[in-house]
Design an enzyme around this catalytic site. Structure first.
Site, PDB file in Angstrom:
ATOM      1  N   ASP A  52      -7.972  -5.240  -0.213  1.00 10.85           N
ATOM      2  CA  ASP A  52      -8.435  -6.091  -1.321  1.00 10.85           C
ATOM      3  C   ASP A  52      -8.082  -7.564  -1.138  1.00 10.85           C
ATOM      4  O   ASP A  52      -8.543  -8.408  -1.904  1.00 10.85           O
ATOM      5  CB  ASP A  52      -7.821  -5.589  -2.634  1.00 10.85           C
ATOM      6  N   HIS A  86       0.853  -1.190   0.000  1.00  7.14           N
ATOM      7  CA  HIS A  86       0.000   0.000   0.000  1.00  7.14           C
ATOM      8  C   HIS A  86       0.890   1.242   0.000  1.00  7.14           C
ATOM      9  O   HIS A  86       1.954   1.252   0.605  1.00  7.14           O
ATOM     10  CB  HIS A  86      -0.888   0.016   1.265  1.00  7.14           C
TER      11      HIS A  86
HETATM   12  C1  SDX Z   1      -6.090   0.164  -2.955  1.00  6.39           C
HETATM   13  O1  SDX Z   1      -4.346   4.666  -1.932  1.00  6.39           O
HETATM   14  C2  SDX Z   1      -5.272   4.026  -1.335  1.00  6.39           C
HETATM   15  O2  SDX Z   1      -5.696   4.356  -0.280  1.00  6.39           O
HETATM   16  C3  SDX Z   1      -5.824   2.826  -2.104  1.00  6.39           C
HETATM   17  C4  SDX Z   1      -6.849   1.981  -1.392  1.00  6.39           C
HETATM   18  C5  SDX Z   1      -8.116   2.751  -1.146  1.00  6.39           C
HETATM   19  O3  SDX Z   1      -8.850   2.390  -0.198  1.00  6.39           O
HETATM   20  O4  SDX Z   1      -8.457   3.645  -1.961  1.00  6.39           O
HETATM   21  O5  SDX Z   1      -6.341   1.525  -0.149  1.00  6.39           O
HETATM   22  C6  SDX Z   1      -7.238   0.771  -2.220  1.00  6.39           C
HETATM   23  O6  SDX Z   1      -5.842   0.543  -4.072  1.00  6.39           O
HETATM   24  C7  SDX Z   1      -5.246  -0.861  -2.243  1.00  6.39           C
HETATM   25  C8  SDX Z   1      -4.024  -1.324  -3.100  1.00  6.39           C
HETATM   26  C9  SDX Z   1      -4.531  -2.415  -4.047  1.00  6.39           C
HETATM   27  N1  SDX Z   1      -3.466  -2.785  -5.006  1.00  6.39           N
HETATM   28  C10 SDX Z   1      -2.839  -3.973  -4.931  1.00  6.39           C
HETATM   29  O7  SDX Z   1      -3.051  -4.817  -4.058  1.00  6.39           O
HETATM   30  C11 SDX Z   1      -1.865  -4.217  -6.077  1.00  6.39           C
HETATM   31  C12 SDX Z   1      -0.561  -4.816  -5.524  1.00  6.39           C
HETATM   32  N2  SDX Z   1       0.125  -3.770  -4.763  1.00  6.39           N
HETATM   33  C13 SDX Z   1       1.089  -2.977  -5.453  1.00  6.39           C
HETATM   34  O8  SDX Z   1       1.003  -2.852  -6.809  1.00  6.39           O
HETATM   35  C14 SDX Z   1       1.619  -1.789  -4.659  1.00  6.39           C
HETATM   36  O9  SDX Z   1       1.864  -2.222  -3.387  1.00  6.39           O
HETATM   37  C15 SDX Z   1       0.786  -0.533  -4.620  1.00  6.39           C
HETATM   38  C16 SDX Z   1       0.410  -0.055  -5.983  1.00  6.39           C
HETATM   39  C17 SDX Z   1      -0.465  -0.752  -3.829  1.00  6.39           C
HETATM   40  C18 SDX Z   1       1.613   0.540  -3.909  1.00  6.39           C
HETATM   41  O10 SDX Z   1       2.672   0.789  -4.698  1.00  6.39           O
HETATM   42  P1  SDX Z   1       3.805   1.863  -4.288  1.00  6.39           P
HETATM   43  O11 SDX Z   1       3.533   2.476  -2.966  1.00  6.39           O
HETATM   44  O12 SDX Z   1       3.991   2.765  -5.455  1.00  6.39           O
HETATM   45  O13 SDX Z   1       5.023   0.952  -4.041  1.00  6.39           O
HETATM   46  P2  SDX Z   1       5.994   0.496  -5.185  1.00  6.39           P
HETATM   47  O14 SDX Z   1       5.202  -0.009  -6.352  1.00  6.39           O
HETATM   48  O15 SDX Z   1       6.978   1.576  -5.415  1.00  6.39           O
HETATM   49  O16 SDX Z   1       6.701  -0.765  -4.501  1.00  6.39           O
HETATM   50  C19 SDX Z   1       7.757  -0.566  -3.556  1.00  6.39           C
HETATM   51  C20 SDX Z   1       8.528  -1.888  -3.582  1.00  6.39           C
HETATM   52  C21 SDX Z   1       8.955  -2.287  -5.008  1.00  6.39           C
HETATM   53  O17 SDX Z   1      10.076  -3.119  -4.879  1.00  6.39           O
HETATM   54  P3  SDX Z   1      11.572  -2.451  -5.056  1.00  6.39           P
HETATM   55  O18 SDX Z   1      11.536  -1.619  -6.320  1.00  6.39           O
HETATM   56  O19 SDX Z   1      11.760  -1.590  -3.789  1.00  6.39           O
HETATM   57  O20 SDX Z   1      12.510  -3.620  -5.122  1.00  6.39           O
HETATM   58  O21 SDX Z   1       7.671  -2.950  -3.125  1.00  6.39           O
HETATM   59  C22 SDX Z   1       7.472  -3.876  -4.176  1.00  6.39           C
HETATM   60  C23 SDX Z   1       7.823  -3.171  -5.475  1.00  6.39           C
HETATM   61  O22 SDX Z   1       8.230  -4.099  -6.457  1.00  6.39           O
HETATM   62  N3  SDX Z   1       6.044  -4.240  -4.133  1.00  6.39           N
HETATM   63  C24 SDX Z   1       5.595  -5.477  -4.318  1.00  6.39           C
HETATM   64  C25 SDX Z   1       4.209  -5.376  -4.138  1.00  6.39           C
HETATM   65  N4  SDX Z   1       3.863  -4.113  -3.860  1.00  6.39           N
HETATM   66  C26 SDX Z   1       5.017  -3.405  -3.865  1.00  6.39           C
HETATM   67  N5  SDX Z   1       6.218  -6.638  -4.618  1.00  6.39           N
HETATM   68  C27 SDX Z   1       5.421  -7.724  -4.732  1.00  6.39           C
HETATM   69  N6  SDX Z   1       4.079  -7.723  -4.581  1.00  6.39           N
HETATM   70  C28 SDX Z   1       3.450  -6.566  -4.277  1.00  6.39           C
HETATM   71  N7  SDX Z   1       2.119  -6.548  -4.121  1.00  6.39           N
END
Ligand code: SDX
Length: 432
Positions: free
Chosen positions: A366, A309
């Site tokens: 989710d 998140h």
């Molecule tokens: C919602 O904003 C809100 O409030 C949203 C929400 C709401 O109520 O409105 O809470 C609802 O959208 C919840 C999120 C649902 N999405 C997912 O579950 C999709 C999977 N999650 C990710 O795609 C990710 O965690 C995000 C999009 C939610 C957040 O992304 P960020 O904050 O931009 O983090 P990032 O993509 O920069 O990741 C940071 C690191 C990366 O690794 P490194 O580059 O540091 O090596 O964490 C890793 C990412 O690769 N990472 C994951 C991951 N999420 C982040 N690796 C594996 N699986 C994951 N799910």
């Protein structure tokens, strides 16, 4: 918002510039760079706005490190346990918990507006059967601005109130009609004798040829899920609603944009992705370690959907509540699914893994919600629609807060240009 009299100082090219610090009611601090470019010629860069506030807001507070979520100051745990979705919607939109009279009026108004104009219903027969319901939802909500032209003016409180009631009342009907149309069944009209959640479930699952009864337990868990999804401060879709509304676009157009933003798999579309991921893992023998490994592999595009998140770097309080509800709902409804066991094993494996621990990746709202939606027989492609039903009052409250503030400016971020510098036009024949 308190003017702290504190300032921060930026030193640019040997010159110092002071910027005022503002502080919110939960002691969050920001420095206001409103005249940064005029004073220094510099602008800021903040990919994804992870460090940038675009507004002050009195609606929702969340603390990602402590796993705190409050709507208008009320902890989500208390609202989840004691409130109803319409009461929470009233709280978010108007700022306080309603009195008996206020809630009765709000509920009655909504009940009176649940029908769609028959011309609007004709739209459904123009979509292909396999249209994603989020596309249908966005289209029909946008089309409301053509059918309800008497309530489009964002500066007229009476018209805004009319649009709020129309959206709160009609979105469940719009959603259920999308589902029924997609499966070729007759669309079931809303009933004024049913409360909000039962009415929606009746429109989703009743058929004209036999009686249908919505089990109270099902209405109760839907009420909980809608409360948990109702608002989440400046998330992607809510910021989109504010951005569209900042151009003085009407509420229907702004909400239609929020639906489109929510659809994305990184945002509200994640609940559908989670279920498809769990099903894939199940079909592949249930080897959760294989998929945790894949999620860590930089050469793989696979992510553990429902994990991570932008703000929560601790357990998402909503996920904790939904996880508890999962066990209760599946037991009550006597639903057995291997996917809950896979979800729990996946969560255990990830939360022990340094990759997830270091990046503070926890299950989000989710991760478990889809398991409950499935237990309620809601099809996977309707999961994000369920999220939109919950998030509607949150979107409305932010749009209204921005319009009522009187200080909102049209959203227009800057950029740093990285394209070609000036060059002269080359005639067609001269191009190689
Ligand atoms: C919602 O904003 C809100 O409030 C949203 C929400 C709401 O109520 O409105 O809470 C609802 O959208 C919840 C999120 C649902 N999405 C997912 O579950 C999709 C999977 N999650 C990710 O795609 C990710 O965690 C995000 C999009 C939610 C957040 O992304 P960020 O904050 O931009 O983090 P990032 O993509 O920069 O990741 C940071 C690191 C990366 O690794 P490194 O580059 O540091 O090596 O964490 C890793 C990412 O690769 N990472 C994951 C991951 N999420 C982040 N690796 C594996 N699986 C994951 N799910």
């Amino acid at each position: 918002m308190a003017d702290t009299k504190k300032t921060v100082q930026l030193s640019i090219d040997g010159k110092n510039y002071d910027y005022p610090v503002i502080e919110g009611s939960e002691k969050e601090q920001a420095f206001d760079i409103g005249n940064l470019r005029a004073q220094t010629g510099y602008i800021t860069m903040d990919n994804g706005f992870a460090n940038t506030s675009t507004c002050t807001s009195a609606i929702t507070f969340l603390d990602g490190d402590k796993g705190i979520l409050r709507y208008r100051g009320y902890p989500i745990e208390q609202l989840a346990e004691k409130s109803s979705f319409l009461e929470v919607a009233y709280l978010l939109i108007y700022g306080n918990l309603p009195t008996v009279a206020e809630l009765t009026t709000f509920t009655k108004e909504i009940t009176k507006h649940t029908l769609l104009r028959e011309d609007l219903v004709k739209l459904y027969d123009g979509f292909p059967r396999d249209a994603h319901p989020m596309a249908v939802l966005a289209s029909v909500v946008s089309a409301m601005s053509t059918f309800y032209q008497d309530s489009l003016n964002p500066k007229d409180p009476a018209q805004v109130q009319e649009s709020i009631i129309r959206l709160m009342a009609k979105l469940p009907t719009i959603a259920a009609f999308a589902y029924k149309t997609s499966i070729g069944q007759p669309r079931i009209y809303p009933r004024n004798d049913l409360e909000y959640c039962s009415n929606f479930m009746n429109m989703m699952f009743a058929v004209p040829s036999e009686p249908f009864q919505v089990r109270p337990e099902i209405a109760e868990v839907m009420n909980l899920l809608l409360i948990l999804h109702a608002d989440h401060e400046q998330n992607c879709s809510t910021s989109t609603v504010r951005m569209i509304g900042s151009s003085a676009a009407n509420l229907f157009a702004s909400i239609a944009g929020g639906v489109c933003a929510l659809w994305g798999p990184l945002h509200g579309g994640a609940n559908q992705e989670v279920m498809e991921m769990l099903q894939t893992i199940h079909n592949d023998g249930g080897d959760v370690d294989k998929y945790v490994k894949l999620a860590k592999d930089k050469n793989s595009t696979f992510r553990l959907m429902g994990f991570g998140h932008r703000v929560y770097k601790n357990f998402d309080p909503r996920a904790a509540i939904i996880k508890k509800a999962c066990d209760k709902v599946l037991t009550t409804l006597n639903v057995k699914t291997p996917l809950l066991d896979i979800a729990k094993r996946l969560e255990d494996a990830a939360l022990k893994d340094p990759y997830f621990i270091e990046r503070k990746l926890y299950p989000n709202v989710d991760f478990y919600s889809g398991i409950i939606y499935s237990a309620l027989n809601i099809p996977v492609n309707m999961f994000t629609v369920m999220f939109a039903l919950g998030r509607l009052p949150g979107w409305i409250s932010h749009w209204k807060e921005m319009n009522d503030s009187g200080t909102a400016k049209i959203g227009r971020p800057r950029q740093i240009y990285t394209g070609p510098t000036a060059r002269d036009y080359t005639p067609l024949q001269a191009r190689k």
